[in-house]
Design an enzyme around this catalytic site. Structure first.
Site, PDB file in Angstrom:
ATOM      1  N   CYS A 349      -2.395  -9.820   2.393  1.00 36.48           N
ATOM      2  CA  CYS A 349      -1.578 -10.967   2.011  1.00 36.48           C
ATOM      3  C   CYS A 349      -2.348 -12.115   1.366  1.00 36.48           C
ATOM      4  O   CYS A 349      -1.894 -12.631   0.330  1.00 36.48           O
ATOM      5  CB  CYS A 349      -0.706 -11.448   3.153  1.00 36.48           C
ATOM      6  SG  CYS A 349      -1.364 -11.183   4.803  1.00 36.48           S
ATOM      7  N   ARG A 378      -9.644  -2.432  10.012  1.00 36.18           N
ATOM      8  CA  ARG A 378      -9.393  -3.127  11.268  1.00 36.18           C
ATOM      9  C   ARG A 378     -10.251  -2.500  12.346  1.00 36.18           C
ATOM     10  O   ARG A 378     -10.366  -1.276  12.416  1.00 36.18           O
ATOM     11  CB  ARG A 378      -7.910  -3.015  11.652  1.00 36.18           C
ATOM     12  CG  ARG A 378      -7.037  -3.732  10.631  1.00 36.18           C
ATOM     13  CD  ARG A 378      -5.601  -3.707  11.029  1.00 36.18           C
ATOM     14  NE  ARG A 378      -4.808  -4.277   9.947  1.00 36.18           N
ATOM     15  CZ  ARG A 378      -3.489  -4.325   9.934  1.00 36.18           C
ATOM     16  NH1 ARG A 378      -2.809  -3.835  10.952  1.00 36.18           N
ATOM     17  NH2 ARG A 378      -2.855  -4.856   8.927  1.00 36.18           N
ATOM     18  N   GLN A 396      -2.305   0.524   3.350  1.00 37.13           N
ATOM     19  CA  GLN A 396      -0.923   0.094   3.543  1.00 37.13           C
ATOM     20  C   GLN A 396      -0.175   0.178   2.226  1.00 37.13           C
ATOM     21  O   GLN A 396      -0.726  -0.164   1.174  1.00 37.13           O
ATOM     22  CB  GLN A 396      -0.888  -1.360   4.011  1.00 37.13           C
ATOM     23  CG  GLN A 396      -1.499  -1.545   5.378  1.00 37.13           C
ATOM     24  CD  GLN A 396      -1.422  -3.001   5.790  1.00 37.13           C
ATOM     25  OE1 GLN A 396      -1.934  -3.876   5.108  1.00 37.13           O
ATOM     26  NE2 GLN A 396      -0.763  -3.247   6.910  1.00 37.13           N
ATOM     27  N   ASP A 398       1.711  -1.868   0.824  1.00 35.67           N
ATOM     28  CA  ASP A 398       1.928  -3.264   1.198  1.00 35.67           C
ATOM     29  C   ASP A 398       2.500  -4.045   0.024  1.00 35.67           C
ATOM     30  O   ASP A 398       2.070  -3.870  -1.105  1.00 35.67           O
ATOM     31  CB  ASP A 398       0.560  -3.856   1.578  1.00 35.67           C
ATOM     32  CG  ASP A 398       0.686  -5.077   2.457  1.00 35.67           C
ATOM     33  OD1 ASP A 398       1.804  -5.375   2.901  1.00 35.67           O
ATOM     34  OD2 ASP A 398      -0.353  -5.721   2.688  1.00 35.67           O
ATOM     35  N   HIS A 400       4.230  -8.123  -0.969  1.00 35.49           N
ATOM     36  CA  HIS A 400       4.635  -9.452  -0.556  1.00 35.49           C
ATOM     37  C   HIS A 400       5.635  -9.966  -1.554  1.00 35.49           C
ATOM     38  O   HIS A 400       5.410  -9.898  -2.757  1.00 35.49           O
ATOM     39  CB  HIS A 400       3.407 -10.358  -0.432  1.00 35.49           C
ATOM     40  CG  HIS A 400       2.481  -9.875   0.640  1.00 35.49           C
ATOM     41  ND1 HIS A 400       1.460  -8.991   0.393  1.00 35.49           N
ATOM     42  CD2 HIS A 400       2.511 -10.072   1.988  1.00 35.49           C
ATOM     43  CE1 HIS A 400       0.866  -8.685   1.540  1.00 35.49           C
ATOM     44  NE2 HIS A 400       1.479  -9.317   2.522  1.00 35.49           N
ATOM     45  N   LYS A 480      10.669 -10.678  12.701  1.00 30.44           N
ATOM     46  CA  LYS A 480      10.495  -9.464  11.907  1.00 30.44           C
ATOM     47  C   LYS A 480      11.491  -8.387  12.320  1.00 30.44           C
ATOM     48  O   LYS A 480      12.104  -8.464  13.384  1.00 30.44           O
ATOM     49  CB  LYS A 480       9.071  -8.935  12.076  1.00 30.44           C
ATOM     50  CG  LYS A 480       8.767  -8.489  13.495  1.00 30.44           C
ATOM     51  CD  LYS A 480       7.408  -7.805  13.610  1.00 30.44           C
ATOM     52  CE  LYS A 480       7.127  -7.426  15.051  1.00 30.44           C
ATOM     53  NZ  LYS A 480       5.904  -6.632  15.217  1.00 30.44           N
ATOM     54  N   HIS A 526       6.483 -10.205   4.144  1.00 29.65           N
ATOM     55  CA  HIS A 526       5.498  -9.116   4.193  1.00 29.65           C
ATOM     56  C   HIS A 526       6.283  -7.854   4.490  1.00 29.65           C
ATOM     57  O   HIS A 526       7.150  -7.877   5.367  1.00 29.65           O
ATOM     58  CB  HIS A 526       4.535  -9.241   5.378  1.00 29.65           C
ATOM     59  CG  HIS A 526       3.770 -10.502   5.482  1.00 29.65           C
ATOM     60  ND1 HIS A 526       2.425 -10.552   5.262  1.00 29.65           N
ATOM     61  CD2 HIS A 526       4.150 -11.751   5.817  1.00 29.65           C
ATOM     62  CE1 HIS A 526       1.996 -11.778   5.482  1.00 29.65           C
ATOM     63  NE2 HIS A 526       3.021 -12.531   5.817  1.00 29.65           N
TER      64      HIS A 526
END
Length: 657
Positions: A349, A378, A396, A398, A400, A480, A526
């Site tokens: 992000c 991670r 991911q 991913d 945004h 979320k 996200h």
RNA sequence: GCCCCCUUGGCGCAGUCGGCAGCGCGUUUCCAUGGUAAGGAAAAGGUCGUCGGUUCGAUUCCGACAGGGGGCUCCA
């Protein structure tokens, strides 16, 4: 007089128990009855009924019946362990989803080993054979404390219940004791266990059980408290139900993606690279790329723009984002370089935000949707790593979304539809969602939370999927939606996450110029649909048991020539199919057909084509589809190719088997 | 990280109550020409995870470490 669930009622003599009731209805029911529910509360069969009570008998086949059986079996486990290890302190022994466990503190800090399970089971069978009664005793708190004065875990529970009871806390119910006294169940003169109940009338009603494993577990799940020795087991009402369950465990083992990954030569975890860091072999990489290509094209169709960002960044970026403040324990350690400190990114992000911030935005630009297959790192403790479903290097899918506040609801609605469409394309059809709302400790304004939560809720309502609200389970900065799926054998996996972020736009001082020519703060979503490509890959392998649908199969077609005189025709068929972008290979006639067919089946290839004399002369193939009982002969090459292309486009078939 | 279990050829597994290791699959070669889930034969392939200890001698017993698995905790 008591009433039954079917609306009928029965008249009993004063002082009759639930067991008497069952007996009055039928001897068969009395035999199957394990416990009873009276006015919504579960009770023992020995419970004395009162006039007007609504009563429901609990029998073995039901979930509640199994809970009673498992809970009672856990007590037998405790008695067995205490008799084999005198001086054992026992903690708690609840039923769980598929069984039960019991936590113990063995004398002298001893530990269980796998070999102990057999000894304990044997002792348990003796206890069951003795048909010991479960006798309920009710005590005041003080009596309870003295009854269990050599059992520190029990007295801790009793004190906790007492304190909660005094404060009128809900915890009372949670721990399972519901009055201002404590109950215990006694099996023998010497064995009594603190318990809410209910229990089966006697240990003879048990017996279809199995102890499955030993584990360490912290008292009350807190790693700063003593580690206890846990034994897991399961129990059922009948031998056949137990064996069905054990078969389901075998089935799950058969589908284990780590096993399939090795068998099909898809990926492995070289120790030389490090735990939780997989390498994908050619076939695995092909599957993965196919998944990613499809996802990317779907994202483009839904108005996303692909971006690309690096894997590491200076500490200052993660200070601004707050990751170093809030997420440091999940991050890889820093690297020093030319006087600056760099971290591998734990999330994408902040970098997407920097792309946004590179220029000024007008409300006309919004919503902006930046998508990336972003690999993040991670730190996961070694004990939690698990195949592809729990790794340290995560890619991911991913994105945004930056939008004006008034666009949020619409954006979330279309997003959730997109999520479900994408997952359905991968053959996942059963969804359950969770809406996680504002926790007690939160940042931001109440109205922002309300607005974001309402937008999430209305997206769920219009998507028409079942969802539950997890009150207070949201992150401190945002509510979320988590989307869960059920796989082919009914297991539940959490996949997609949609999160409305109220904080990062502020931390990065993001803005857009509105129609009023004034700067406004964009809102940010996200979202990851697969969650992690690696994890999703593993889940798909388990869902399909390795029998990937044709569009995902690394080898879609294998061609086998019957004898070597057909080899050149086999090559010709291969060229034709390959020219149509079908993934095909050939195994020439260097061994008998049966063996080659078998090998192709073990590789779970969707279609095996066999070509022999008849095919060479008429331009056909024999088609052996995965999962079909018998092969189809004399199919024209073009006919087969067209059928296959349709199947690939539809992302369907052939049936797994 | 903590508790338990495991580590023997590419894979799956035997085995050695301590005396320099075996099976199946796979691989290679030769033979077999086989219409839908294992054709036959031969060969190659292992310092029994690593390091240390006990012992005349350790793959076997003991210890440490590493890797893997099952849990706890945390999460995607």
């Amino acid at each position: 007089m008591v009433s039954l669930p079917d609306g009928s009622s029965r008249t009993l003599t004063l002082g009759s128990t639930a067991y008497d009731l069952a007996l009055s209805i039928g001897s068969r029911l009395a035999k199957d009855a394990l416990a009873v529910e009276v006015s919504g509360e579960q009770r023992d069969l020995s419970y004395e009924l009162h006039d007007g009570d609504p009563v429901r008998i609990i029998t073995g086949g039901s979930n509640e019946g199994r809970e009673v059986i498992r809970h009672s079996t856990a007590h037998v486990l405790a008695q067995a362990v205490v008799s084999l290890w005198p001086g054992t302190k026992f903690a708690i022994g609840p039923f769980i989803a598929d069984g039960f466990y019991y936590d113990f503190d063995l004398p002298g800090g001893a530990h269980f080993t796998d070999d102990d399970l057999g000894r304990i089971e044997a002792r348990m069978r003796e206890i069951i054979k003795e048909n010991q009664p479960f006798v309920r005793e009710e005590h005041t708190f003080d009596e309870g404390l003295s009854l269990f004065d050599d059992q520190p875990y029990k007295t801790e529970i009793i004190r906790g219940v007492r304190d909660a009871s005094l404060s009128g806390d809900d915890l009372v119910k949670e721990i399972g004791l519901s009055t201002n006294e404590v109950s215990a169940y006694r099996n023998t003169e010497s064995f009594v266990d603190l318990c809410r109940g209910p229990h089966v009338p006697a240990t003879g009603r048990l017996g279809h059980f199995k102890l499955t494993r030993v584990a360490g577990a912290y008292w009350r799940g807190d790693e700063h408290r003593p580690q206890l020795q846990r034994i897991y087991g399961t129990a059922f009402e009948s031998a056949s139900a137990l064996s069905d369950y054990l078969h389901r465990l075998d089935e799950a083992e058969r589908r284990d993606h780590r096993k399939i990954g090795a068998e099909l030569d898809l990926f492995h975890f070289p120790p030389e690279i490090g735990g939780g860091l997989p390498v994908f072999h050619p076939k695995g990489a092909l599957i993965r790329q196919t998944m990613e290509d499809f996802s990317l094209s779907m994202h483009r169709q839904h108005g996303y723009q692909q971006v690309w960002t690096p894997h590491i960044a200076k500490s200052t970026l993660f200070e601004t984002s707050g990751h170093l403040q809030w997420y440091a324990e999940g991050m890889y350690p820093p690297m020093e370089m030319e006087g600056a400190t760099y971290y591998p990114k734990p999330m994408n992000c902040p970098m997407h935000i920097l792309i946004y911030k590179d220029k000024q935005h007008s409300y006309r630009d919004l919503p902006l949707r930046f998508f990336e297959f972003g690999t993040v790192y991670r730190f996961e403790r070694s004990g939690v790593l698990h195949g592809l479903t729990r790794v340290r290097g995560i890619t991911q899918d991913d994105a945004h979304i930056f939008c004006a506040p008034d666009q949020l609801a619409n954006e979330l609605r279309t997003l959730l539809e997109f999520v479900l469409d994408l997952l359905r394309a991968f053959g996942l059809t059963e969804f359950e969602a969770e809406l996680a709302t504002r926790p007690e400790k939160f940042v931001g304004e109440q109205w922002e939370w309300d607005e974001a939560t309402d937008a999430l809720r209305s997206a769920l309502e219009s998507a028409n999927i079942p969802f539950v609200v997890a009150e207070g389970e949201g992150a401190f900065y945002a509510p979320k939606i988590d989307v869960h799926v059920r796989d082919a054998i009914g297991r539940r996996w959490q996949l997609s996450t949609l999160q409305v972020d109220l904080q990062l736009p502020q931390r990065f001082d993001m803005s857009f110029v509105g129609a009023d020519n004034v700067r406004h703060r964009p809102w940010m979503i996200h979202r990851a649909l697969f969650g992690s490509v690696e994890r999703f890959f593993g889940i798909l392998l388990e869902h399909y048991a390795g029998n990937l649908p044709t569009w995902l199969a690394p080898v879609q077609v294998r061609i086998l020539s019957v004898r070597d005189v057909h080899d050149s025709y086999a090559d010709e068929v291969c060229r034709v199919l390959r020219a149509r972008n079908i993934r095909v290979d050939v195994e020439l006639a260097d061994e008998p057909l049966g063996g080659r067919v078998r090998r192709a089946k073990l590789e779970k290839i969707p279609y095996v084509l066999v070509v022999g004399d008849a095919d060479v002369s008429s331009g056909t193939v024999g088609v052996n589809a995965r999962g079909s009982a018998s092969p189809e002969r004399d199919v024209a090459i073009d006919t087969f190719a067209e059928r296959l292309e349709m199947e690939i486009a539809a992302k369907s078939g052939p049936d797994p088997s």
